[in-house]
Design a protein around this motif. Sequence first.
Motif, PDB file in Angstrom:
ATOM      1  N   ALA A   1      30.007  45.162  55.815  1.00 23.06           N
ATOM      2  CA  ALA A   1      29.898  44.987  54.211  1.00 23.06           C
ATOM      3  C   ALA A   1      30.782  43.714  53.905  1.00 23.06           C
ATOM      4  N   GLU A   2      29.898  42.711  53.882  1.00 27.51           N
ATOM      5  CA  GLU A   2      30.582  41.169  53.684  1.00 27.51           C
ATOM      6  C   GLU A   2      30.901  41.299  52.064  1.00 27.51           C
ATOM      7  N   GLN A   3      32.032  40.724  51.698  1.00 29.68           N
ATOM      8  CA  GLN A   3      32.675  40.631  50.347  1.00 29.68           C
ATOM      9  C   GLN A   3      33.415  39.338  50.574  1.00 29.68           C
ATOM     10  N   ARG A   4      33.457  38.782  49.287  1.00 30.09           N
ATOM     11  CA  ARG A   4      34.328  37.628  48.917  1.00 30.09           C
ATOM     12  C   ARG A   4      34.847  37.682  47.711  1.00 30.09           C
ATOM     13  N   ASP A   5      36.156  37.672  47.527  1.00 27.86           N
ATOM     14  CA  ASP A   5      36.969  37.931  46.464  1.00 27.86           C
ATOM     15  C   ASP A   5      36.609  39.196  45.919  1.00 27.86           C
ATOM     16  N   GLY A   6      36.412  40.344  46.281  1.00 33.32           N
ATOM     17  CA  GLY A   6      35.943  41.404  45.907  1.00 33.32           C
ATOM     18  C   GLY A   6      34.695  41.412  45.298  1.00 33.32           C
ATOM     19  N   VAL A   7      33.895  40.948  45.614  1.00 31.34           N
ATOM     20  CA  VAL A   7      32.453  40.907  45.229  1.00 31.34           C
ATOM     21  C   VAL A   7      31.442  41.240  46.572  1.00 31.34           C
ATOM     22  N   LEU A   8      30.720  42.004  46.569  1.00 30.96           N
ATOM     23  CA  LEU A   8      30.054  42.210  47.593  1.00 30.96           C
ATOM     24  C   LEU A   8      28.868  41.310  47.806  1.00 30.96           C
ATOM     25  N   ALA A   9      28.515  40.890  48.936  1.00 26.79           N
ATOM     26  CA  ALA A   9      27.489  39.970  49.083  1.00 26.79           C
ATOM     27  C   ALA A   9      25.910  40.468  49.069  1.00 26.79           C
ATOM     28  N   LYS A  10      25.103  40.047  48.482  1.00 28.23           N
ATOM     29  CA  LYS A  10      23.581  40.764  48.049  1.00 28.23           C
ATOM     30  C   LYS A  10      23.287  41.008  49.342  1.00 28.23           C
TER      31      LYS A  10
ATOM     32  N   GLN B   1      16.964  56.940  58.962  1.00 27.88           N
ATOM     33  CA  GLN B   1      16.080  58.364  58.903  1.00 27.88           C
ATOM     34  C   GLN B   1      15.217  58.256  60.233  1.00 27.88           C
ATOM     35  N   GLU B   2      14.893  57.187  60.688  1.00 23.84           N
ATOM     36  CA  GLU B   2      13.931  57.129  61.847  1.00 23.84           C
ATOM     37  C   GLU B   2      14.560  57.877  63.220  1.00 23.84           C
ATOM     38  N   ARG B   3      15.934  57.657  63.262  1.00 22.25           N
ATOM     39  CA  ARG B   3      16.852  57.895  64.329  1.00 22.25           C
ATOM     40  C   ARG B   3      17.744  59.175  64.000  1.00 22.25           C
ATOM     41  N   ARG B   4      17.394  59.500  62.664  1.00 20.30           N
ATOM     42  CA  ARG B   4      18.333  61.024  62.331  1.00 20.30           C
ATOM     43  C   ARG B   4      19.683  60.579  62.540  1.00 20.30           C
ATOM     44  N   GLN B   5      20.186  59.449  62.125  1.00 18.01           N
ATOM     45  CA  GLN B   5      21.517  59.063  62.182  1.00 18.01           C
ATOM     46  C   GLN B   5      22.059  58.580  60.897  1.00 18.01           C
ATOM     47  N   LYS B   6      23.230  58.640  60.820  1.00 17.00           N
ATOM     48  CA  LYS B   6      24.116  58.332  59.474  1.00 17.00           C
ATOM     49  C   LYS B   6      24.219  56.566  59.483  1.00 17.00           C
ATOM     50  N   VAL B   7      24.284  56.256  58.157  1.00 15.38           N
ATOM     51  CA  VAL B   7      24.332  55.224  57.938  1.00 15.38           C
ATOM     52  C   VAL B   7      25.729  54.819  57.410  1.00 15.38           C
ATOM     53  N   SER B   8      26.367  53.916  58.261  1.00 13.37           N
ATOM     54  CA  SER B   8      27.786  53.408  57.560  1.00 13.37           C
ATOM     55  C   SER B   8      28.083  52.057  57.381  1.00 13.37           C
ATOM     56  N   ALA B   9      29.042  51.946  56.194  1.00 15.91           N
ATOM     57  CA  ALA B   9      29.119  50.538  55.762  1.00 15.91           C
ATOM     58  C   ALA B   9      30.849  50.202  56.449  1.00 15.91           C
ATOM     59  N   VAL B  10      30.966  49.051  56.973  1.00 11.46           N
ATOM     60  CA  VAL B  10      32.310  48.905  57.164  1.00 11.46           C
ATOM     61  C   VAL B  10      32.886  47.636  56.089  1.00 11.46           C
ATOM     62  N   LEU B  11      33.875  48.224  55.561  1.00 14.36           N
ATOM     63  CA  LEU B  11      34.517  47.010  54.420  1.00 14.36           C
ATOM     64  C   LEU B  11      35.677  46.802  54.850  1.00 14.36           C
ATOM     65  N   ILE B  12      35.969  45.676  55.041  1.00 19.43           N
ATOM     66  CA  ILE B  12      37.254  45.080  55.631  1.00 19.43           C
ATOM     67  C   ILE B  12      37.676  43.909  54.436  1.00 19.43           C
TER      68      ILE B  12
ATOM     69  N   GLY C   1      24.981  40.247  57.740  1.00 16.49           N
ATOM     70  CA  GLY C   1      23.997  39.044  57.179  1.00 16.49           C
ATOM     71  C   GLY C   1      24.096  37.983  57.756  1.00 16.49           C
ATOM     72  N   ALA C   2      23.181  37.170  57.903  1.00 19.64           N
ATOM     73  CA  ALA C   2      23.174  35.835  58.573  1.00 19.64           C
ATOM     74  C   ALA C   2      23.553  34.597  57.421  1.00 19.64           C
ATOM     75  N   THR C   3      24.698  34.962  56.940  1.00 23.44           N
ATOM     76  CA  THR C   3      25.504  33.959  55.953  1.00 23.44           C
ATOM     77  C   THR C   3      26.505  33.216  56.624  1.00 23.44           C
ATOM     78  N   HIS C   4      27.277  32.458  55.899  1.00 21.22           N
ATOM     79  CA  HIS C   4      28.415  31.555  56.947  1.00 21.22           C
ATOM     80  C   HIS C   4      29.265  32.619  57.358  1.00 21.22           C
ATOM     81  N   ILE C   5      29.846  33.650  56.814  1.00 20.39           N
ATOM     82  CA  ILE C   5      30.654  34.774  57.189  1.00 20.39           C
ATOM     83  C   ILE C   5      29.952  35.207  58.493  1.00 20.39           C
ATOM     84  N   GLY C   6      28.866  35.797  58.258  1.00 19.88           N
ATOM     85  CA  GLY C   6      28.113  36.503  59.343  1.00 19.88           C
ATOM     86  C   GLY C   6      27.846  35.701  60.534  1.00 19.88           C
ATOM     87  N   ARG C   7      27.447  34.542  60.114  1.00 14.45           N
ATOM     88  CA  ARG C   7      27.189  33.808  61.458  1.00 14.45           C
ATOM     89  C   ARG C   7      28.503  33.184  62.226  1.00 14.45           C
ATOM     90  N   ASP C   8      29.567  33.481  61.712  1.00 13.51           N
ATOM     91  CA  ASP C   8      30.808  33.382  61.951  1.00 13.51           C
ATOM     92  C   ASP C   8      31.336  34.389  62.810  1.00 13.51           C
TER      93      ASP C   8
END
Length: 394
Positions: free
Chosen positions: A75-84, A98-109, A163-170
């Motif tokens: 879960a990418e965020q900058r200054d407390g605002v989540l990236a779209k 749903q396809e894998r019948r598994q939970k979705v998790s977000a990791v917020l750091i 996300g393939a953003t500047h942060i994600g690509r790093d």
Amino acid sequence: MTVWIESDLCDGCRRCVRACPYDAIAIEDGKANILERCTNCGACLAECKNRAIQSDAVPKEIPDFSDHEGVWVYAEQRDGVLAKVTLELLGIAQELGQERRQKVSAVLIGDRLENLTHDLIRHGADQVFLAEDPCLQPYRTLAHVKIMEDLINEHKPEILLIGATHIGRDLAPRLSRRVGVGLTADCTALSIDPEEKILLQTRPAFGGNVMATIANRYSRPQMATVRPGVMEARTDEAKAGTIIHCEVQLDEADIKTKVLEMFEEKRKHAPITDSKVIVAGGRGVNGEAGFQMLRTLADLLDGEVAGTRVVAEQGFVPADCQVGQTGKTVRPEIYIACGISGAIQHRAGMMNSRFIIAINKDPDAPIFKVADWGIIGDLHDVVPELVRQLTPAS
Ligand code: FAD
Ligand code: SF4
């Protein structure tokens, strides 16, 4: 590894000839024959129904991944605002989950971000791993990599999307190296293989001329980055989820970098990825006077001007307004393509727009294949006419 043909078993069906990417199999006297340019890649092996193609390679065993579970989104965020893109990734993560019948998790750091967890849950997260510490804000590579690495090793997700953003690509390449898995960058589609239940990661390859689907059988998590604007975000206000607070054990000395100063680049225009209307120009606009005309049209529609790589390189639009495979992916309500041929590399960045209007004097221009409305004509006549009709009478 060596590949050879058992000619007694070969009936000359040619399946292997079509399968060979190096054109290294020929049929001679009704039998397949491996030519010198064979690279022993093994692409033909599975194609032969008669098992006439043989190899001395020991088949690689697929490890047992039954202890890996869950679809994760960084879960990418900058200054407390989540990236779209984070919200968009949660949209596709729900489908995969749903396809894998598994939970979705977000990791917020980061630091003091608990207020964002509700947004992640209503966009599809069943649970949010929340790692908070002053040393995690703002983003620094080694700090976020360490938290992600520890969480992955402890909880063993099956899929991880970034996300393939500047942060994600790093972050993504370094993290994939740390956990010892592959990474498919800049995916445009993700799905689950119905038989093998593995992640199929589709992305443009060979300069955008083919779409390659990449799968990872031998390591977990299956890691992919996805560019902003490609997937669709979904919301469910009633959705409930849990927050898992993670212990952070990081020493400032381990992080190695210090942020001394942060300043924002002054933009002369709004980001095109947020614009509801885009008037895009290509080589056919033919110079600054033409782009001035496009700006007038964009202003009347409360939109932004963008362009193809050709015009970005010529300096008629800024580099961050280039649309396409090596530029931005946009999804406006209206995309008006003026003097743009519609090369696949350009279409890759705009074909998910809600309505596409193309103006081109060539009736066979590929842009018309993706356009909802096409105007065949000279844009230097059509655009001024649009401007005239849209200008309010004074
Ligand atoms: P052209 O292809 O030259 O088309 C000009 C069009 O204008 C023609 O269709 C013509 O009929 C029309 N026209 C001319 N005069 C008029 C007129 N008076 N009125 C109306 N129509 C007129 N391209 C991108 O855009 N974005 C990318 O991200 C991108 N990434 C790439 C990545 C790679 C690896 C590669 C190899 C290429 C990439 N390209 C990208 C380039 C892409 O292949 C095309 O070359 C480019 O999109 C063509 O730009 P264009 O449509 O402006 O020009
Ligand atoms: Fe022969 Fe098998 Fe190739 Fe068919 S696929 S031509 S049977 S080697």
